[in-house]
Design a protein around this motif. Structure first.
Motif, PDB file in Angstrom:
ATOM      1  N   VAL A   3     122.093  32.355  23.346  1.00 18.31           N
ATOM      2  CA  VAL A   3     122.112  30.950  22.232  1.00 18.31           C
ATOM      3  C   VAL A   3     122.005  32.076  21.598  1.00 18.31           C
ATOM      4  CG1 VAL A   3     120.886  29.149  22.618  1.00 18.31           C
ATOM      5  CG2 VAL A   3     119.479  31.381  21.782  1.00 18.31           C
ATOM      6  N   SER A   4     122.981  31.568  20.263  1.00 16.94           N
ATOM      7  CA  SER A   4     122.879  32.680  18.715  1.00 16.94           C
ATOM      8  C   SER A   4     121.715  31.329  17.746  1.00 16.94           C
ATOM      9  CB  SER A   4     124.115  32.727  18.566  1.00 16.94           C
ATOM     10  OG  SER A   4     124.968  31.047  18.204  1.00 16.94           O
ATOM     11  N   PHE A   5     122.159  32.010  16.545  1.00 16.44           N
ATOM     12  CA  PHE A   5     121.765  31.526  15.541  1.00 16.44           C
ATOM     13  C   PHE A   5     122.345  31.448  13.837  1.00 16.44           C
ATOM     14  CE2 PHE A   5     119.289  33.744  18.363  1.00 16.44           C
ATOM     15  CZ  PHE A   5     117.704  33.022  18.854  1.00 16.44           C
ATOM     16  N   ASP A   6     121.569  30.672  13.529  1.00 14.92           N
ATOM     17  CA  ASP A   6     121.822  30.283  11.824  1.00 14.92           C
ATOM     18  C   ASP A   6     121.191  30.453  10.762  1.00 14.92           C
ATOM     19  OD1 ASP A   6     123.891  28.967   9.529  1.00 14.92           O
ATOM     20  OD2 ASP A   6     125.311  28.818  10.519  1.00 14.92           O
ATOM     21  N   LEU A  61     120.240  36.223  23.480  1.00 20.88           N
ATOM     22  CA  LEU A  61     120.311  35.968  21.826  1.00 20.88           C
ATOM     23  C   LEU A  61     121.160  37.178  20.844  1.00 20.88           C
ATOM     24  CD1 LEU A  61     116.195  36.639  22.589  1.00 20.88           C
ATOM     25  CD2 LEU A  61     117.580  34.597  22.581  1.00 20.88           C
ATOM     26  N   THR A  62     121.846  36.160  20.727  1.00 24.20           N
ATOM     27  CA  THR A  62     122.853  36.846  19.416  1.00 24.20           C
ATOM     28  C   THR A  62     122.510  36.610  18.335  1.00 24.20           C
ATOM     29  OG1 THR A  62     124.892  36.555  21.413  1.00 24.20           O
ATOM     30  CG2 THR A  62     125.321  36.854  18.799  1.00 24.20           C
ATOM     31  N   VAL A  63     122.621  37.649  17.682  1.00 23.62           N
ATOM     32  CA  VAL A  63     122.100  37.896  15.698  1.00 23.62           C
ATOM     33  C   VAL A  63     122.390  38.971  15.088  1.00 23.62           C
ATOM     34  CG1 VAL A  63     119.636  37.094  16.817  1.00 23.62           C
ATOM     35  CG2 VAL A  63     120.489  39.782  16.798  1.00 23.62           C
ATOM     36  N   PRO A  64     122.823  38.758  13.848  1.00 25.62           N
ATOM     37  CA  PRO A  64     123.342  39.516  12.895  1.00 25.62           C
ATOM     38  C   PRO A  64     123.156  40.833  13.311  1.00 25.62           C
ATOM     39  CG  PRO A  64     122.779  37.415  11.760  1.00 25.62           C
ATOM     40  CD  PRO A  64     121.924  37.075  12.826  1.00 25.62           C
ATOM     41  N   ALA A  65     123.966  41.530  12.894  1.00 26.91           N
ATOM     42  CA  ALA A  65     124.349  43.485  12.972  1.00 26.91           C
ATOM     43  C   ALA A  65     123.364  43.551  12.101  1.00 26.91           C
ATOM     44  CB  ALA A  65     125.493  43.886  12.277  1.00 26.91           C
ATOM     45  N   GLY A  66     122.397  44.335  12.789  1.00 24.41           N
ATOM     46  CA  GLY A  66     120.831  45.230  11.728  1.00 24.41           C
ATOM     47  C   GLY A  66     119.323  44.231  11.859  1.00 24.41           C
ATOM     48  N   GLY A 101     134.398  43.691  16.334  1.00 20.28           N
ATOM     49  CA  GLY A 101     134.085  44.096  14.873  1.00 20.28           C
ATOM     50  C   GLY A 101     132.622  44.369  13.779  1.00 20.28           C
ATOM     51  N   GLY A 102     131.531  44.302  15.181  1.00 20.14           N
ATOM     52  CA  GLY A 102     129.763  44.970  14.712  1.00 20.14           C
ATOM     53  C   GLY A 102     129.624  44.119  13.926  1.00 20.14           C
ATOM     54  N   ALA A 103     129.795  42.771  13.923  1.00 21.02           N
ATOM     55  CA  ALA A 103     129.366  42.087  12.618  1.00 21.02           C
ATOM     56  C   ALA A 103     127.758  41.030  13.882  1.00 21.02           C
ATOM     57  CB  ALA A 103     130.417  40.599  12.355  1.00 21.02           C
ATOM     58  N   LYS A 104     127.858  40.757  14.926  1.00 19.02           N
ATOM     59  CA  LYS A 104     127.171  40.976  15.483  1.00 19.02           C
ATOM     60  C   LYS A 104     126.406  41.708  16.508  1.00 19.02           C
ATOM     61  CE  LYS A 104     127.909  35.778  14.661  1.00 19.02           C
ATOM     62  NZ  LYS A 104     127.997  34.398  14.847  1.00 19.02           N
ATOM     63  N   ARG A 105     125.489  41.802  17.258  1.00 19.21           N
ATOM     64  CA  ARG A 105     125.140  42.062  18.775  1.00 19.21           C
ATOM     65  C   ARG A 105     124.087  40.925  19.579  1.00 19.21           C
ATOM     66  NH1 ARG A 105     121.167  46.859  17.496  1.00 19.21           N
ATOM     67  NH2 ARG A 105     119.733  45.902  15.925  1.00 19.21           N
ATOM     68  N   THR A 106     123.856  40.954  20.897  1.00 18.47           N
ATOM     69  CA  THR A 106     123.356  40.269  22.133  1.00 18.47           C
ATOM     70  C   THR A 106     122.806  40.903  22.615  1.00 18.47           C
ATOM     71  OG1 THR A 106     125.017  38.440  22.145  1.00 18.47           O
ATOM     72  CG2 THR A 106     123.488  38.770  23.724  1.00 18.47           C
ATOM     73  N   PHE A 107     121.145  40.624  22.759  1.00 18.74           N
ATOM     74  CA  PHE A 107     120.281  41.317  23.185  1.00 18.74           C
ATOM     75  C   PHE A 107     119.457  40.236  24.891  1.00 18.74           C
ATOM     76  CE2 PHE A 107     119.299  42.462  18.718  1.00 18.74           C
ATOM     77  CZ  PHE A 107     119.234  43.875  19.299  1.00 18.74           C
ATOM     78  N   HIS A 108     120.157  41.137  26.144  1.00 23.76           N
ATOM     79  CA  HIS A 108     119.749  40.538  27.101  1.00 23.76           C
ATOM     80  C   HIS A 108     118.207  40.694  27.494  1.00 23.76           C
ATOM     81  CE1 HIS A 108     121.247  40.606  31.249  1.00 23.76           C
ATOM     82  NE2 HIS A 108     120.351  38.728  31.179  1.00 23.76           N
ATOM     83  N   TRP A 109     118.000  39.522  28.148  1.00 20.64           N
ATOM     84  CA  TRP A 109     116.748  40.619  28.262  1.00 20.64           C
ATOM     85  C   TRP A 109     115.832  39.372  29.437  1.00 20.64           C
ATOM     86  CZ3 TRP A 109     112.991  43.264  26.043  1.00 20.64           C
ATOM     87  CH2 TRP A 109     112.626  43.346  24.406  1.00 20.64           C
ATOM     88  N   ALA A 124     111.363  36.972  19.026  1.00 15.97           N
ATOM     89  CA  ALA A 124     110.901  37.059  17.449  1.00 15.97           C
ATOM     90  C   ALA A 124     112.342  37.679  17.339  1.00 15.97           C
ATOM     91  CB  ALA A 124     110.085  37.834  17.763  1.00 15.97           C
ATOM     92  N   ILE A 125     113.451  37.194  16.115  1.00 13.05           N
ATOM     93  CA  ILE A 125     113.718  37.734  15.329  1.00 13.05           C
ATOM     94  C   ILE A 125     113.732  38.218  14.473  1.00 13.05           C
ATOM     95  CG2 ILE A 125     116.628  37.430  14.627  1.00 13.05           C
ATOM     96  CD1 ILE A 125     116.493  35.311  17.112  1.00 13.05           C
TER      97      ILE A 125
END
Length: 881
Positions: free
Chosen positions: A75-78, A203-208, A225-233, A247-248
């Motif tokens: 998933v990603s989030f807005d 989990l895809t979240v904005p860079a930073g 482009g470095g705008a997003k990154r995905t954490f794979h758990w 928890a983001i």
């Protein structure tokens, strides 16, 4: 809270002749205001309501027709839209019979498409279910993977935190809260605790930003482009769906380790390391303690804790990734009052009790919460010593008994409820903990820990019910414990012992009569419990264990001489109340000699119940500065406040210099009992002005109102302006304003509710307004409170619900009815139902005003008679007997 009594109500040493009117008036006042009084005991529990209401029904564990094997959530989030979207892949297999239609839990989700085994599948939704046609029957053991695309702006389960005009410095965060069955509001799943499976989260979240998930971190993938990154758990140990979490935030990660296992703390970026470690730094030590005592090493790849703003609980034991409230991180100067040790230990203990072993259904949820509460206390025993442990167990007993006596009584294992969260109460947490403590007392320490290991190892990574604990303890101890589990889990209440002691000089025998005074009914039994009784003198001690199993028991004990102290339940092993009449000299001896802090506190409470008795005040005044444990000193201060003699007041003023701030807070609070006493008021004011500790200052503000100092409101206004951790000082001020009852405080309280102020301040101000909504002010206050039912913050809405219930204005019922049906949180829905019931059951304002006037008259009569008594004592040169 222990209900302990000695003597008759109104016992003040006044001869019976000529003073009947005094005794009668004084007894009435005590009956209303002093529940410790022996005659007041007949009222215990009379205000108790049945657990549940017309909306409750019997819940059973859900039937399972399939077994989930694995889940992958991507998933990603807005933040702007408070949106989450992506896909969930669920691998499952039918259990007992072939299956063609699968029902998943899904609420308010927009389902895009569903693939079954790689092929498009028909699907439809009914209520909170997503039904999928598999295209053919699948046999038991045959696996099928469903891939579901979905999106949502969830009303529960997933929470978006972001700055706004009121709170421009609030960090941007996202957190989930799955317990009890709320994860299916943001992704489809089997959302009940009686299935366990492994899972992965991408989990895809904005860079930073950093996204914390459960289990092991496999990869962090940077997007082009470095705008997003995905954490794979990846979670490799099967667990129930409610434990899946995210928890983001923009985090700093502080790292420790235990036995090669990473231990991490995710805190808002820029937080000083020492602040985080003040709250979380003992975690590796706790992991070592639990691993060694339970006999099962911490069973996961890592342990992390995140500190989240606006978290709607104190903590949540998400598997390998506990979510904590950001509020738990506190300044060094309030470490004693605001320590995170209990919270951190509790949530860590859940990694075994709740996560590794999970209750099969919510009626057995004490296996999660009662265990975690007791193991939290066990760590305190290990880290801080026996005194702290006993005091914590006493606090737990009092907490449970308040709920039991003033709200409802229920069995610990209770299948009838409205929402599962209704069960997460003081019966579940502290009483559940107490049952484990009593089992420890029955079988002894060595067998207790063997049974805990047996229970944990027999059911590792599995589902449990209460009988599983019984079978483990019976297997290890050889005892039949059906009686214990029937009394303490299938029934409610606790033994209320009355003990009478006599000495037979000729036979050299102590005789004890033990009565169980609890009202026996379908919920409350006569309890069977082994009781340790110790008799002692300065030179020797004699210990016996007796089985108390009937309403009335009598025992004789041969001793060489009369005992100076009798300890009923020596060592503090039984959840109980105790009515045991002791003389002042016997209580003095126990206060000085009892090795249990709980025994010394009991003696102090007995002395405190001797209102206006000079010898009791003298004993407590002399003992307080000599007592080594801070908790006993704090309880002595409370007892002195109840005695209300000048000697007691002066002892409390002396205690304001105690080395422990918690004792100082207790002493200044007790001084508030000395109404219209200039010396007490002066000491309270000086404490508020001079003490740097915010908890002492908050207690002083509240006490100044309780003492009815002439300038109470100006001091409360000053206190309300103080900004402090958790708004402790302002909260004390608002509680004081409620107690004072001065309508001039209403504008101050209304200002305290303003959006943008600290949540604790707002909630306390709202609750205080509810207490001032009477007479000519009621309509205006209720009109002010009603819009707060729409506030963005859940606990402001909750405070408004409770305040409207206190105000008892029928105009609030339509809005409360709406809250009882539509609030997202079960706690608020329940409180709304309770508020409506309170309003509907209230007497007319005229009847209440008559009762207030009568009570005021009785108080005036008592004050006058008390002055006459003091005059007679002065003429006699001492107390009247």
């Amino acid at each position: 809270m222990s209900r302990l009594s000695c003597g008759a109500p109104g016992a003040t040493g006044v001869p019976a002749h000529g003073m009947l009117r005094f005794a009668t008036a004084f007894a009435v006042i005590l009956l209303i205001s002093r529940p410790e009084n022996s005659k007041a005991q007949t009222l215990r529990g009379e205000g108790r309501q049945p657990f549940g209401d017309a909306t409750s029904w019997v819940h059973y564990s859900r039937d399972r027709v399939y077994d989930v094997k694995h889940l992958v959530l991507s998933v990603s989030f807005d933040w702007h839209r408070k949106w989450v979207g992506g896909e969930t892949a669920i691998t499952l297999t039918p259990l007992a019979v072939p299956l063609q239609t699968v029902a998943l839990d899904s609420a308010e989700l927009k389902i895009g498409k569903v693939m079954a085994g790689g092929a498009p599948a028909k699907f439809w939704t009914v209520g909170e279910e997503l039904l999928v046609d598999l295209g053919r029957e699948f046999k038991p053991g045959e696996e099928i993977t469903l891939t579901i695309s979905h999106q949502a702006t969830p009303s529960r389960g997933l929470y978006f935190v972001a700055p706004d005009k009121g709170y421009p410095k609030k960090p941007r965060m996202i957190y989930s809260q799955g317990e009890q069955e709320n994860n299916h509001w943001w992704f489809p799943c089997y959302d009940f605790p009686n299935d366990r499976f492994t899972w992965e989260t991408r989990l895809t979240v904005p860079a930073g930003f950093t996204a914390l998930g459960n289990g092991r971190l496999l990869e962090v993938k940077e997007h082009p482009g470095g705008a997003k990154r995905t954490f794979h758990w990846s979670l490799e140990v099967p667990a129930s769906s409610y434990l899946l979490s995210v928890a983001i935030g923009e985090f700093d990660i502080i790292r420790q380790e235990y036995d090669g296992i990473p231990v991490e703390y995710y805190v808002p970026k820029g937080m000083p390391r020492e602040d985080a470690l003040r709250s979380f730094g003992l975690t590796p030590d706790m992991m070592k303690f639990f691993s060694e005592k339970i006999g099962i090493r911490y069973p996961y790849a890592k342990y992390a804790q995140s500190a989240m703003a606006d978290f709607i609980y104190g903590g949540m034991e998400n598997i390998t990734a506990t979510t904590q409230t950001l509020e738990t991180i506190h300044p060094a100067e309030v470490e004693k009052e605001a320590s995170s040790v209990g919270l951190v230990a509790h949530e860590l203990a859940h990694q075994w009790w709740g996560d590794y072993l999970t209750c099969r259904d919510w009626s057995h949820a004490w296996l999660n919460e009662g265990f975690a509460t007791y193991f939290e206390n066990l760590y305190k025993e290990f880290h801080d010593g026996k005194d702290e442990f006993q005091y914590e167990m006493m606090s737990d007993a009092r907490s449970y008994m308040r709920e039991d006596e003033t709200e409802y009584r229920r069995p610990i294992v209770e299948p009838q409820y409205t929402d599962a969260l209704d069960l997460f109460d003081r019966h579940l947490y502290p009483k559940g903990a107490w049952t484990l403590h009593m089992l420890r007392g029955i079988v002894g320490d060595e067998l207790y820990w063997q049974a805990i290991y047996r229970y944990g190892s027999d059911h590792k990574a599995g589902l449990v019910i209460t009988d599983d604990v019984r079978r483990a303890f019976e297997a290890v101890s050889g005892q039949n414990l059906e009686w214990f589990f029937n009394e303490w889990y299938a029934h409610g209440g606790y033994p209320e012992y009355k003990v009478t002691q006599s000495w037979d000089e000729k036979a050299k025998t102590v005789r004890l009569k033990v009565e169980q005074q609890q009202k026996v009914d379908k919920i409350t039994p006569i309890f069977r419990m082994p009781v340790k009784i110790e008799f002692s003198t300065e030179a020797a001690a004699w210990e016996f264990t007796v089985l108390v199993s009937r309403q009335l028991e009598e025992y004789s004990f041969a001793l060489p001489e009369p005992p100076k102290m009798t300890r009923f339940d020596a060592g503090y092993h039984i959840l109980k109340t105790l009515d045991f009449s002791r003389s002042v000299d016997e209580l003095r001896y126990q206060l000085q000699r009892d090795p249990d802090v709980t025994g010394r506190i009991w003696a102090a409470e007995q002395l405190g119940a001797r209102v206006h008795e000079t010898p009791a005040a003298q004993v407590l005044s002399e003992a307080l500065p000599k007592e080594p444990f801070w908790g006993v000193r704090a309880e002595m201060a409370k007892a002195l406040g109840k005695i209300q003699l000048p000697q007691a007041r002066d002892a409390l003023i002396g205690a304001l210099k105690d080395s422990d701030t918690r004792v100082r807070a207790s002493a200044v609070d007790a001084l508030g009992h000395f109404r219209e006493d200039p010396k007490a008021a002066q000491a309270i004011r000086a404490t508020f002005q001079s003490q740097p500790n915010i908890y002492v200052r908050g207690a002083a503000a509240k006490a100044y109102a309780a003492a009815r100092a002439p300038d109470a409101l100006p001091l409360l206004k000053e206190a309300a302006r103080v900004n402090s951790y958790r708004s402790v000082v302002a909260v004390g001020a608002y509680e004081g304003m409620k107690d004072l009852g001065d309508p001039k405080a209403i504008p101050i309280l209304e200002e305290g509710t303003r959006y943008g102020l600290d949540r604790r301040r707002r909630e306390a101000a709202i609750l205080a307004l509810g207490g001032l909504a009477r007479g000519d002010q009621k309509k205006a206050v209720v009109d002010f409170l009603l819009p707060l039912l729409q506030d963005p913050w859940i606990f402001v809405r909750d405070a408004a619900i409770q305040a409207l219930g206190t105000a008892k204005d029928e105009r609030a019922i339509p809005a409360l009815l709406d809250a009882s049906k539509n609030e997202i949180d079960p706690r608020l829905r329940r409180h709304a139902r309770q508020a409506i019931a309170s309003i509907r059951s209230a007497g007319s304002p005229e009847d209440l005003e008559v009762l207030r006037n009568r009570l005021d008259q009785l108080k005036d009569q008592t004050d006058g008679l008390r002055e006459r008594l003091e005059h007679l004592e002065q003429e006699k040169g001492g107390p009247l007997h």
